[in-house]
Design a protein around this motif. Structure first.
Motif, PDB file in Angstrom:
ATOM      1  N   GLU A 552      29.369  91.711  94.740  1.00  0.00           N
ATOM      2  CA  GLU A 552      28.121  91.158  94.732  1.00  0.00           C
ATOM      3  C   GLU A 552      27.143  92.112  95.815  1.00  0.00           C
ATOM      4  N   LYS A 553      27.588  92.590  96.702  1.00  0.00           N
ATOM      5  CA  LYS A 553      27.035  93.371  97.868  1.00  0.00           C
ATOM      6  C   LYS A 553      26.368  94.957  97.070  1.00  0.00           C
ATOM      7  N   THR A 554      27.326  95.244  96.309  1.00  0.00           N
ATOM      8  CA  THR A 554      27.001  96.533  95.558  1.00  0.00           C
ATOM      9  C   THR A 554      25.818  96.265  94.246  1.00  0.00           C
ATOM     10  N   ASN A 555      26.082  95.012  93.735  1.00  0.00           N
ATOM     11  CA  ASN A 555      25.132  94.619  92.985  1.00  0.00           C
ATOM     12  C   ASN A 555      23.530  94.419  93.758  1.00  0.00           C
ATOM     13  N   ALA A 556      23.519  94.037  94.947  1.00  0.00           N
ATOM     14  CA  ALA A 556      22.449  93.698  95.793  1.00  0.00           C
ATOM     15  C   ALA A 556      21.878  95.199  95.979  1.00  0.00           C
ATOM     16  N   ILE A 557      22.699  96.140  96.309  1.00  0.00           N
ATOM     17  CA  ILE A 557      22.238  97.398  96.417  1.00  0.00           C
ATOM     18  C   ILE A 557      21.343  98.087  95.142  1.00  0.00           C
ATOM     19  N   PHE A 558      22.208  97.754  94.073  1.00  0.00           N
ATOM     20  CA  PHE A 558      21.625  98.227  92.784  1.00  0.00           C
ATOM     21  C   PHE A 558      20.192  97.618  92.318  1.00  0.00           C
ATOM     22  N   ASN A 559      20.290  96.281  92.612  1.00  0.00           N
ATOM     23  CA  ASN A 559      18.851  95.676  92.515  1.00  0.00           C
ATOM     24  C   ASN A 559      17.720  96.157  93.232  1.00  0.00           C
ATOM     25  N   GLU A 560      18.100  96.630  94.515  1.00  0.00           N
ATOM     26  CA  GLU A 560      17.058  97.486  95.316  1.00  0.00           C
ATOM     27  C   GLU A 560      16.519  98.557  94.588  1.00  0.00           C
ATOM     28  N   VAL A 561      17.644  99.330  94.121  1.00  0.00           N
ATOM     29  CA  VAL A 561      17.457 100.685  93.503  1.00  0.00           C
ATOM     30  C   VAL A 561      16.320 100.401  92.221  1.00  0.00           C
ATOM     31  N   LYS A 562      16.653  99.245  91.557  1.00  0.00           N
ATOM     32  CA  LYS A 562      15.781  98.945  90.404  1.00  0.00           C
ATOM     33  C   LYS A 562      14.388  98.599  90.784  1.00  0.00           C
ATOM     34  N   VAL A 563      14.211  97.832  91.923  1.00  0.00           N
ATOM     35  CA  VAL A 563      12.931  97.612  92.408  1.00  0.00           C
ATOM     36  C   VAL A 563      12.171  98.873  92.628  1.00  0.00           C
ATOM     37  N   ILE A 564      12.768  99.826  93.317  1.00  0.00           N
ATOM     38  CA  ILE A 564      12.124 101.347  93.531  1.00  0.00           C
ATOM     39  C   ILE A 564      11.708 101.823  92.357  1.00  0.00           C
ATOM     40  N   VAL A 565      12.577 101.815  91.390  1.00  0.00           N
ATOM     41  CA  VAL A 565      12.365 102.789  90.186  1.00  0.00           C
ATOM     42  C   VAL A 565      11.238 101.836  89.327  1.00  0.00           C
ATOM     43  N   GLU A 566      11.372 100.345  89.466  1.00  0.00           N
ATOM     44  CA  GLU A 566      10.176  99.873  88.859  1.00  0.00           C
ATOM     45  C   GLU A 566       8.870 100.207  89.193  1.00  0.00           C
ATOM     46  N   ASN A 567       8.762 100.514  90.546  1.00  0.00           N
ATOM     47  CA  ASN A 567       7.510 100.747  91.284  1.00  0.00           C
ATOM     48  C   ASN A 567       7.046 102.505  91.290  1.00  0.00           C
ATOM     49  N   ASN A 568       8.206 103.093  91.081  1.00  0.00           N
ATOM     50  CA  ASN A 568       8.164 104.483  90.865  1.00  0.00           C
ATOM     51  C   ASN A 568       9.026 105.142  89.925  1.00  0.00           C
ATOM     52  N   HIS A 569       8.595 105.344  88.636  1.00  0.00           N
ATOM     53  CA  HIS A 569       9.521 105.704  87.401  1.00  0.00           C
ATOM     54  C   HIS A 569      10.280 107.206  87.888  1.00  0.00           C
ATOM     55  N   SER A 570       9.635 108.013  88.962  1.00  0.00           N
ATOM     56  CA  SER A 570      10.181 109.286  89.022  1.00  0.00           C
ATOM     57  C   SER A 570      11.066 109.278  90.188  1.00  0.00           C
ATOM     58  N   ALA A 571      11.288 108.053  90.608  1.00  0.00           N
ATOM     59  CA  ALA A 571      12.031 107.974  92.020  1.00  0.00           C
ATOM     60  C   ALA A 571      13.338 108.831  92.147  1.00  0.00           C
ATOM     61  N   LYS A 572      13.600 109.448  93.326  1.00  0.00           N
ATOM     62  CA  LYS A 572      14.862 110.193  93.574  1.00  0.00           C
ATOM     63  C   LYS A 572      15.643 109.480  94.597  1.00  0.00           C
ATOM     64  N   LEU A 573      16.944 109.882  94.989  1.00  0.00           N
ATOM     65  CA  LEU A 573      17.528 109.547  96.126  1.00  0.00           C
ATOM     66  C   LEU A 573      16.545 109.516  97.514  1.00  0.00           C
ATOM     67  N   LYS A 574      15.765 110.536  97.597  1.00  0.00           N
ATOM     68  CA  LYS A 574      14.944 110.787  98.816  1.00  0.00           C
ATOM     69  C   LYS A 574      14.153 109.498  98.981  1.00  0.00           C
ATOM     70  N   ASP A 575      13.373 108.851  97.870  1.00  0.00           N
ATOM     71  CA  ASP A 575      12.709 107.613  97.755  1.00  0.00           C
ATOM     72  C   ASP A 575      13.555 106.580  98.313  1.00  0.00           C
ATOM     73  N   PHE A 576      14.860 106.425  97.565  1.00  0.00           N
ATOM     74  CA  PHE A 576      15.743 105.383  98.067  1.00  0.00           C
ATOM     75  C   PHE A 576      16.282 105.364  99.730  1.00  0.00           C
ATOM     76  N   PHE A 577      16.319 106.432 100.282  1.00  0.00           N
ATOM     77  CA  PHE A 577      16.600 106.674 101.798  1.00  0.00           C
ATOM     78  C   PHE A 577      15.511 106.142 102.645  1.00  0.00           C
ATOM     79  N   GLU A 578      14.231 106.659 102.028  1.00  0.00           N
ATOM     80  CA  GLU A 578      13.023 106.262 102.668  1.00  0.00           C
ATOM     81  C   GLU A 578      12.536 104.680 102.486  1.00  0.00           C
ATOM     82  N   TYR A 579      12.925 104.321 101.448  1.00  0.00           N
ATOM     83  CA  TYR A 579      13.038 102.857 101.392  1.00  0.00           C
ATOM     84  C   TYR A 579      14.170 101.978 102.309  1.00  0.00           C
TER      85      TYR A 579
END
Length: 678
Positions: A552-579
Motif C-alpha cells: 500500500e505504501k509503495t502504491n501510494a508513492i507510485f500514485n504520486e509519480v503518476k500525478v507528476i507525469v500527468e502534469n508533466n509528461h517529460s518528468a524525470k527523477l529530478k522532478d520527482f525529488f523536487e516534488y
C-alpha cells in the motif's frame, strides 16, 4: 423475509421519537440526534417510507452525507429494505453531487470543463510563486518567506468551502478595516501611552493587515488558476453554488428534479453546502428538507458556525418540526454520563442520553509517570483482551494528532499485537520507503558517492556490509584520492580489497548505469517501474511480515509519480525529488489507502478520523493537559467569524477549548462497552 415485512419489522423496533421522524414525510424537519441514537436507521427508513406513502419517483429523493463510506453504508441498508430501487435514489456526498451536476451540465461550467485538477503540492507551488511576486509585508517574513504558505492554502480552501469568493472576502476585510478605528476604547486616553492603540486590540489590527494580504493572494491565486486552465478540489462546490446563483436555466432544472432532501451531519455543513440546499429547496414554499445533526459532535467546523446551522434552519423554516432523539443504543450509561459531563463543560449539553444497554463498566482513568509505561500497559491490556477472544478490530486506540500513532505502534509491534494505522502517516519516513528513495536518489544523483553509498546499504540488494565498509574505507583514505566508482569498476581494486562478493557490487553498479540511461531517455513511470522491479525491491516487500502494508505504501508513492507525469509528461527523477522536497518543506503527507487491512487488527486513528464509527473497547491515549486541551493556539492566520456566518453578522467567537472538548466527546461516545483514558 419479504422486504415489506422487513420494513414493518424494523419500524416496530423504533422508539416514539424515531417513528415521528420517519412518519413526518412532508415539510421541513430538524432532528437532533446524539451519538448512537440510530440516525442512519432513521434516514434509510424515512426514504423507504416516502416511497411507501407517496408516488414519488426514487430519483426525486436526494440524500447527502459527508463520506463515501457513509454513502455505501446507507445505500446498503436501504437496499436491504427496498431492494434494487435503492440504486435509483440519489445518495451522495456533497462533493459527488456537485461533480455530477458539473458533468451533466458542462456548458454551465466553462471554468471547470477543459481544465485540469491540481493537488495540494501544485497548489502550494502556485502560492510560493505568488508570495515571491506580490508586495507582502506580513505574509512573507524575512527569516522564512514561505512560512505562511500552508496557512494561506488552508484559508483559501476554507473560504471556498464557505462559499466566499475572493472579491467577497476582500469586502469582508475592508469592512473590518473601516470599523477598526471606531472601536470603543481602542486607544489609551491617559498616561505615557495616551493616543496609542491598546495591547488588547493590537492582535486584531495585525489580523486585519494579514487578512488584507491574504485577500490579495486569493485574488491572484484564482487569476493564476483561470489563466492556466486549472482548478482545485474546493472549486467544485464553489463553482456549483456560483452557477446555481447566476444561471437562469440550471437552477430550475435541478429544482424540478428533487422533491425530498435529506442532509446528514448537518452540524458540519458549511455555508456553500447550506446555500446549495437552500437554493434547491426554494422552489417549494414549505420544502421537504430533513436535517439530522448534533452540535455536540461538531468537530469539522467551529462551534459558533455549527450552532448557526441550526439557528439558520429555524429562521428559514419557522414551522419546521423539531425531533430530539435521546435513547442511545450503543454505549453503557456510565459512558453516556461521563460524556454528558464533558458536554456540560461545553455549555451545550441538552438532555442526558439514556442508554438502552444494560450493565457496563465505569470509565477507567490510568495515570502514568512516563509515556513508555503508558504504552506498554495499554499494549499488554489489549493483548490480554485478544487472548480472551476479543476480536482485534473491535478495539480502537484514539489519539489527538497523526504523529501520536507511532510510539504506541512500536510497542504494539514489540508485544506482537496486530494493528493498522488509519490516520495520515508520513510515508516518506517508513523504513522500506526510505530504502527505495535512497536507490532512486543514487540514480538521480549519479556520480554522487554519498548517494551511492546510502543506496548500497539497502538489504534487498544482497550486498555484504563488510564489502561496503572495505570500499568506503578505501575511498575515504586521504592519500588514495580514488572514488567509490573507480574502485567498483576496477577488478584490480576489488581483488586487492579482498571483496567477498564482487559480482554483487559490480552487478548493482551496472544496474545504476542502466537506470540512469532510462531516466535520461524514458518516462518517469518507466524509470520507477524498472527500478522497483529489477532491484529486487518488490520481492523484498512481498517477503516482509506485513507485506500488504508495504505494498500500500509503495502504491501510494507510485500514485504520486503518476500525478507528476500527468502534469508533466517529460518528468524525470529530478522532478520527482523536487516534488518530494515540497512535501517535506510544507509537511504534506502522502496518503495511503488502507483497503481491507483493518480486519483482525487493532485500529489506530485520530479522534477526528474515528467519527461515525463504533467499537467495543476504546483507548484514549496521551490525554494530558496541553495535548488534548489547553493547546497553544496553532492557527497562525485566523479568518474572521463573518466568513463562517450565514447571517448578516456573526455574534460568536471561535472557542478553541470548547472545540477540543467536542473532539473528546466524540471519542468517548464511540465506545460500546469500555473506555480507558490514559
Amino acid at each position: 423475509m419479504p422486504r415489506g415485512d422487513l420494513y414493518q419489522e424494523l419500524y416496530k423496533r423504533l422508539n416514539k421519537a424515531q417513528k415521528q421522524a420517519v412518519d413526518t414525510v412532508e415539510g421541513p424537519v430538524m432532528v437532533i440526534a446524539g451519538p448512537g441514537t440510530g440516525k442512519t436507521q432513521i434516514l434509510t427508513l424515512r426514504i423507504a417510507n416516502i416511497l411507501r406513502e407517496t408516488d414519488t419517483d426514487p430519483r426525486s429523493i436526494l440524500s447527502l452525507t459527508f463520506t463515501e463510506s457513509g454513502v455505501v453504508s446507507m445505500r446498503k441498508r436501504l437496499a436491504e429494505i427496498i431492494g434494487d430501487t435503492a440504486y435509483l435514489v440519489n445518495i451522495n456526498t456533497f462533493h459527488g453531487f456537485c461533480n455530477d451536476i458539473i458533468k451533466n451540465y458542462p456548458e454551465e461550467f466553462p471554468r471547470i470543463i477543459g481544465s485540469e485538477n491540481i493537488n495540494e503540492v501544485e497548489q502550494i507551488r502556485i502560492l510560493e510563486k505568488l508570495i515571491e511576486e506580490l508586495p507582502l509585508k506580513y505574509l512573507r517574513p524575512f527569516g522564512d518567506k514561505f512560512y505562511y504558505a500552508r496557512a494561506i492554502l488552508a484559508d483559501i480552501n476554507q473560504l471556498k468551502r464557505e462559499g466566499v469568493s475572493a472579491m467577497e472576502f476582500g469586502e469582508i476585510v475592508r469592512k473590518r478595516e473601516k470599523t477598526f478605528p471606531k472601536i470603543n476604547g481602542l486607544r489609551h486616553e491617559k498616561g505615557p501611552y495616551a493616543g496609542k492603540i491598546k495591547g488588547e486590540f493590537k492582535e486584531l489590527e495585525k489580523q486585519i493587515a494579514k487578512n488584507k494580504e491574504l485577500a490579495r493572494i486569493y485574488i491572484a491565486y484564482q487569476k493564476e488558476l483561470a489563466e492556466k486552465r486549472l482548478y482545485d478540489y474546493s472549486d467544485m462546490i464553489m463553482e456549483t453554488l456560483s452557477a446555481l446563483k447566476k444561471s437562469d436555466d440550471l437552477l430550475p432544472i435541478i429544482q424540478e428534479r428533487f422533491h425530498y432532501f435529506l442532509i446528514d451531519e448537518h452540524q458540519d455543513t458549511n455555508n456553500a453546502q447550506n446555500k446549495i440546499i437552500e437554493l434547491l429547496a426554494s422552489f417549494y414554499p414549505n420544502p421537504n428538507v430533513f436535517i439530522v445533526g448534533d452540535e455536540k459532535q461538531a468537530i469539522f467546523r467551529f462551534q459558533g458556525a455549527s450552532i448557526e446551522n441550526f439557528a439558520y434552519f429555524k429562521k428559514l423554516y419557522p414551522s419546521a418540526m423539531a425531533v430530539t432523539l435521546l435513547e442511545n443504543y450503543r454505549s453503557t450509561q456510565h459512558i453516556l454520563d461521563s460524556a454528558h459531563e464533558v458536554a456540560l463543560a461545553m455549555e451545550c449539553a441538552g438532555e442526558k442520553l439514556k442508554s438502552q444497554t444494560l450493565g457496563g463498566e465505569k470509565i477507567k482513568l490510568c495515570r502514568f509517570t512516563e509515556e513508555n509505561s503508558e504504552f506498554f500497559w495499554i499494549a499488554e491490556n489489549i493483548s490480554e483482551k485478544i487472548k480472551n477472544e476479543t476480536a482485534p478490530q473491535d478495539i480502537a486506540i484514539l489519539y489527538r494528532d497523526n504523529k501520536d500513532a507511532f510510539p504506541i505502534a512500536k510497542v504494539l509491534e514489540k508485544i506482537g499485537v496486530p494493528y493498522v494505522i488509519e490516520s495520515d502517516q508520513d510515508i516518506l519516513d517508513d523504513q522500506e520507503i526510505k530504502k527505495l528513495l535512497a536507490l532512486l536518489k543514487a540514480v538521480y544523483l549519479f556520480g554522487s558517492q554519498e548517494a551511492f553509498i546510502e543506496a548500497v546499504h539497502a538489504d534487498f540488494l544482497g550486498i555484504h556490509p563488510l564489502d561496503v565498509y572495505k570500499i568506503t574505507s578505501r575511498a575515504g583514505e586521504r592519500k588514495s584520492k580514488i572514488s567509490v566508482f573507480d574502485i567498483i569498476s576496477s577488478e584490480k581494486e576489488l581483488s586487492e580489497l579482498n571483496i567477498q562478493f564482487p559480482e554483487k557490487i559490480t552487478g548493482f553498479y551496472k544496474h545504476i548505469l542502466l537506470w540512469t540511461k532510462t531516466d535520461k531517455n524514458k518516462s518517469l513511470l518507466s524509470t520507477f517501474g524498472e527500478i522497483i522491479r529489477d532491484s529486487g525491491y518488490i520481492n523484498h516487500i512481498l517477503a516482509l511480515p506485513n507485506p500488504l502494508s508495504a505494498i500500500e505504501k509503495t502504491n501510494a508513492i507510485f500514485n504520486e509519480v503518476k500525478v507528476i507525469v500527468e502534469n508533466n509528461h517529460s518528468a524525470k527523477l529530478k522532478d520527482f525529488f523536487e516534488y518530494l522536497e515540497t512535501l517535506r518543506t510544507h509537511k504534506i503527507y502522502i496518503k495511503k489507502n488502507i483497503g481491507g487491512l483493518s480486519e483482525n487488527r487493532v485500529r489506530l486513528m485520530t479522534a477526528h478520523r474515528s467519527k461515525g464509527q463504533e467499537f467495543e473497547h476504546v483507548y484514549i491515549i496521551s490525554a494530558y493537559d496541553g495535548h488534548w486541551g489547553n493547546r497553544r493556539k496553532s492557527n497562525i492566520l485566523p479568518l474572521f467569524p463573518e466568513v463562517f456566518s450565514l447571517f448578516e453578522t456573526a455574534n460568536w467567537a471561535y472557542n478553541e477549548i470548547s472545540d477540543e472538548r467536542r473532539v473528546f466527546y466524540v471519542a468517548l461516545t464511540l465506545a460500546k462497552k469500555e473506555v480507558v483514558i490514559s
